[in-house]
Design an enzyme around this catalytic site. Structure first.
Site, PDB file in Angstrom:
ATOM      1  N   HIS A 201      -9.157  12.692   1.399  1.00  0.00           N
ATOM      2  CA  HIS A 201      -7.776  12.407   0.543  1.00  0.00           C
ATOM      3  C   HIS A 201      -7.709  14.158  -0.034  1.00  0.00           C
ATOM      4  CE1 HIS A 201      -8.560   8.387   0.510  1.00  0.00           C
ATOM      5  NE2 HIS A 201      -7.325   8.215   0.752  1.00  0.00           N
ATOM      6  N   ARG A 308       0.607   6.284  -2.953  1.00  0.00           N
ATOM      7  CA  ARG A 308      -0.694   6.022  -3.426  1.00  0.00           C
ATOM      8  C   ARG A 308      -1.006   6.095  -4.762  1.00  0.00           C
ATOM      9  NH1 ARG A 308      -1.906   9.294   1.580  1.00  0.00           N
ATOM     10  NH2 ARG A 308      -3.489   8.339   2.951  1.00  0.00           N
ATOM     11  N   ARG A 344       1.857   0.808  -2.604  1.00  0.00           N
ATOM     12  CA  ARG A 344       0.569   0.421  -2.400  1.00  0.00           C
ATOM     13  C   ARG A 344      -0.282   0.024  -3.655  1.00  0.00           C
ATOM     14  NH1 ARG A 344      -3.942   3.540   0.970  1.00  0.00           N
ATOM     15  NH2 ARG A 344      -4.484   4.729  -0.961  1.00  0.00           N
ATOM     16  N   GLU A 443      -6.549  -1.832   7.694  1.00  0.00           N
ATOM     17  CA  GLU A 443      -7.537  -0.619   7.904  1.00  0.00           C
ATOM     18  C   GLU A 443      -9.070  -1.005   7.934  1.00  0.00           C
ATOM     19  OE1 GLU A 443      -6.928   1.920   4.520  1.00  0.00           O
ATOM     20  OE2 GLU A 443      -6.554   0.041   3.188  1.00  0.00           O
ATOM     21  N   ASN A 466      -6.840   6.030   8.702  1.00  0.00           N
ATOM     22  CA  ASN A 466      -7.917   6.813   8.396  1.00  0.00           C
ATOM     23  C   ASN A 466      -9.162   6.029   8.209  1.00  0.00           C
ATOM     24  OD1 ASN A 466      -5.932   8.660   8.496  1.00  0.00           O
ATOM     25  ND2 ASN A 466      -5.491   8.345   6.005  1.00  0.00           N
ATOM     26  N   ASP A 467      -8.964   4.873   7.381  1.00  0.00           N
ATOM     27  CA  ASP A 467     -10.080   4.076   7.312  1.00  0.00           C
ATOM     28  C   ASP A 467     -10.294   3.122   8.374  1.00  0.00           C
ATOM     29  OD1 ASP A 467     -11.134   4.272   4.737  1.00  0.00           O
ATOM     30  OD2 ASP A 467      -9.211   3.522   3.962  1.00  0.00           O
ATOM     31  N   ARG A 477     -15.362   9.321   7.126  1.00  0.00           N
ATOM     32  CA  ARG A 477     -14.204  10.345   7.093  1.00  0.00           C
ATOM     33  C   ARG A 477     -14.286  11.498   6.392  1.00  0.00           C
ATOM     34  NH1 ARG A 477      -9.402   6.568   3.947  1.00  0.00           N
ATOM     35  NH2 ARG A 477      -8.355   8.708   3.857  1.00  0.00           N
ATOM     36  N   CYS A 514       0.539   4.098   8.502  1.00  0.00           N
ATOM     37  CA  CYS A 514       0.729   5.278   7.432  1.00  0.00           C
ATOM     38  C   CYS A 514      -0.656   6.213   7.362  1.00  0.00           C
ATOM     39  CB  CYS A 514       0.759   4.477   5.942  1.00  0.00           C
ATOM     40  SG  CYS A 514      -0.552   3.317   5.593  1.00  0.00           S
TER      41      CYS A 514
HETATM   42  C1  PEP Z   1      -5.751   4.957   5.628  1.00  0.00           C
HETATM   43  O1  PEP Z   1      -6.706   4.670   5.257  1.00  0.00           O
HETATM   44  O2  PEP Z   1      -5.151   5.573   6.783  1.00  0.00           O
HETATM   45  C2  PEP Z   1      -4.730   5.075   4.500  1.00  0.00           C
HETATM   46  C3  PEP Z   1      -3.496   5.241   4.560  1.00  0.00           C
HETATM   47  O3  PEP Z   1      -5.237   4.859   3.285  1.00  0.00           O
HETATM   48  P1  PEP Z   1      -6.107   6.184   2.318  1.00  0.00           P
HETATM   49  O4  PEP Z   1      -6.041   7.309   3.384  1.00  0.00           O
HETATM   50  O5  PEP Z   1      -5.407   6.124   1.127  1.00  0.00           O
HETATM   51  O6  PEP Z   1      -7.326   5.319   2.367  1.00  0.00           O
HETATM   52 MG    MG Z   2      -7.180   3.362   3.577  1.00  0.00          MG
END
Ligand code: PEP
Ligand code: MG
Length: 594
Positions: A201, A308, A344, A443, A466-467, A477, A514
């Site tokens: 993040h 977010r 979200r 995710e 991402n997750d 990550r 996303c």
């Molecule tokens: C993700 O996991 O791809 C996502 C968009 O949520 P975050 O990056 O806030 O965990």
């Molecule tokens: Mg996520």
């Protein structure tokens, strides 16, 4: 030393996470961790000086705490500021001062070490106490202790980011998302860290703030010192210490080329995100706060695909009230109307830790009490947010989605709570959008594989890659050591995306993306071919992704995706995808080297 003053250029390679080139003087921020605390013997004749140093360290810390207290009092109120009284008391504790002085005088130990030893002993005793009040004082002790150690060691704490007084390149072992969120762009020209990766993040925020950043540099915080001259190349992940005139000249050209590319991309920013053969794609932006509204508008995005909301909860002493949340959500919705704004629900946990919510430290925070799991237990916090979102939905363009849904049970519980809140608002006559669409983020691999069931109870899907990638491939990550294993084009990831999109199609719902995978222009045609019809990316990436969408022919993208789904290797999928993207948009990839 009369040696040559000519400084040698040195290049460090890391992970590029936020585009841009910048140059400035280094400011090292070091968290005084145990192993970083120097320990040495002090000569008899220097003992006096050492005690004076301790006094100075305590006095500076006192000044610093008073200043923080003043700031908190003016922004959050006197009550919140009073928590710093306990910190000031620690500084005046006679036992502490006597004991540390004795260690320095008798054992001839340097001030940092003497202080640290005592503070740690004191804090552990307090934390084992039966008494809750005393246990809480352990936290105060540790907080003050790290301030004192930073002052004794002449280093700035990461938390003092707000009071940087001149523009600099920040160098740190790591930075938390909350520290990054506090950065003042006029002071932080760019940052580099030992740790980190593209989808942390912190990296996501850097892109959102448009601060050039390179992470995963392993030991850069030890290699660089305050005042050194460095250049950051956020395009290629390079940090150049003492850049030569030749290097500066070359970078001048690179910057000009990027500026003209960005300029030409901006020219197309108001055109629709439609493929060559007429498929209309929704291209929206990811945001963290209402402050991002202007960037969304100027990027050419059509709304927000991921708000977010946890950033409204960060860097403050208490969670925001329902009213504050309503104001923030409503403001964004109204400002971007009629474009959709997908809010979200709270996704705290993982690397977004909120001190005021008393979330216990966990061994594996990304596998722990995170996001919807937290909300389904902390129902009052969740209900307040749901009320705020529903009330904001009167604007008419709000949608909502849940993070980290792992299966049907969580989705049903969350939908149940939303129904209760709807009923509550109806009973009170509070208006909201009765047609508010509620979607699920996909995710977690289990959600992708169970997407058939989820699709029946969701109005849309949004892929949080991402997750999804970290959980599918067991690649943290945040961990730079295994960043090379994080492979968005792994065949398994493609299959999970495909499964989700197909499940959605069968139930007539759309699937968007996303996660950061959606911001990689090399992958845009592939994702289009897989059936993604909504992309939500950092505002800074919107013009590039729009350009790629406009260059893609959907029938070719579908063929690319079909071939990719047959491939056995992620490298091959990447290569196919990359070469198609290069063929249709060669100018975008010209600078992919140095
Ligand atoms: C993700 O996991 O791809 C996502 C968009 O949520 P975050 O990056 O806030 O965990
Ligand atoms: Mg996520």
């Amino acid at each position: 030393m009369p040696a040559s003053r000519k400084k040698t250029e040195r290049i460090f390679r890391g992970i590029p996470v936020s585009a841009g080139v910048c140059r400035g003087k280094v400011r090292v921020l070091v968290d005084p961790k145990d192993d970083a605390i120097p320990r040495y013997a002090v000569a008899d004749e220097d003992l006096e000086k050492e005690l004076k140093r301790l006094d100075r360290g305590l006095a500076e810390t006192r000044k610093e705490i008073l200043e923080v207290q003043r700031q908190v009092a003016s922004t959050l109120g006197v009550k919140d500021a009073s928590i710093f009284d306990a910190h000031l008391l620690v500084l005046e504790d006679p036992t502490l001062i006597e004991e540390v002085t004795r260690r320095i005088q008798q054992d001839k130990l340097n001030a940092e070490s003497a202080f640290h030893e005592f503070a740690e002993k004191y804090a552990s005793t307090l934390s084992e106490s039966e008494d809750e009040y005393l246990r809480e004082r352990a936290g105060d002790m540790r907080d003050v202790s790290s301030r004192i150690l930073a002052n004794l060691m002449g280093k700035r704490r990461p938390s003092s980011l707000k009071d940087l007084s001149e523009p600099c390149i920040l160098v740190s072992h790591d930075l938390t998302p909350s520290q990054t969120a506090m950065m003042d762009k006029r002071m932080v020209l760019g940052f580099v860290t030992d740790a980190g990766s593209r989808t942390s993040h912190t990296a996501i925020l850097a892109r959102s703030l448009r601060i050039a950043a390179v992470v995963g540099l392993s030991t850069i915080s030890q290699e660089l010192g305050n005042g050194q001259e460095v250049l950051i190349d956020g395009y290629n992940g390079l940090v150049v210490l003492n850049p030569t005139d030749q290097t500066l000249f070359e970078y001048g050209q690179i910057v000009r080329r990027h500026a003209s590319l960005e300029e030409s991309l901006r020219e197309g920013k108001d055109k629709a995100a439609t493929t060559r053969d007429g498929f209309r794609i929704a291209l929206s932006a990811n945001i963290e706060s209402p402050d991002d509204i202007e960037s969304v508008k100027s990027s050419g995005a059509e709304g927000v695909g991921l708000f977010r909301t946890e950033y409204l909860f960060i860097n403050r002493q208490k969670p925001p009230t329902e009213e504050e949340q309503y104001d923030a959500y409503h403001k964004v919705a109204v400002a971007l109307h009629p474009c959709p704004v997908i809010i979200r629900t709270l996704d705290l946990g993982g690397d977004k830790i909120l001190s005021h919510l008393n979330v216990p430290q966990e061994m594996n925070p990304f596998l722990g009490w995170r996001a919807i799991r937290f909300c389904l237990e902390e129902k009052e916090i969740f209900r307040a947010q749901l009320r705020a979102i529903l009330r904001a939905s009167v604007a008419g363009n709000v949608k909502m989605m849940y993070p980290m849904i792992s299966g049907l049970d969580e989705l049903l519980q969350a939908n149940g709570l939303v129904d209760e809140v709807r009923a509550e608002l109806r009973a009170k006559g509070t208006p909201f959008d009765e047609k508010l669409e509620v979607g699920s983020m996909i995710e977690i691999p289990s959600a992708a594989l169970a997407s058939d069931a989820l699709a029946k109870r969701s109005c849309f899907f949004s892929l949080g890659t991402n997750d999804l990638i970290q959980y599918s491939m067991a690649v943290d990550r945040l961990n730079e050591k295994i960043a090379h294993l994080y492979e968005p084009t792994h065949p398994a990831i493609l299959r999970l995306i495909h499964t989700t999109v197909q499940a959605g199609k069968r139930r007539g719902i759309w699937t968007g993306i996303c996660g950061e995978m959606g911001s990689d222009p090399q992958l845009t045609p592939l994702l289009l071919g897989l059936g993604i019809t909504e992309f939500s990316v950092a505002s800074s990436a919107v013009p590039t992704i729009k350009y790629l969408i406009r260059q893609t022919t959907m029938s070719e993208a579908v063929a690319l995706a079909e071939a990719a789904l047959e491939c056995e290797s992620g490298a091959e999928i990447l290569e196919r995808s990359r070469s198609y993207a290069r063929k249709i948009a060669p100018t975008l990839f010209e600078d992919d080297k140095v």
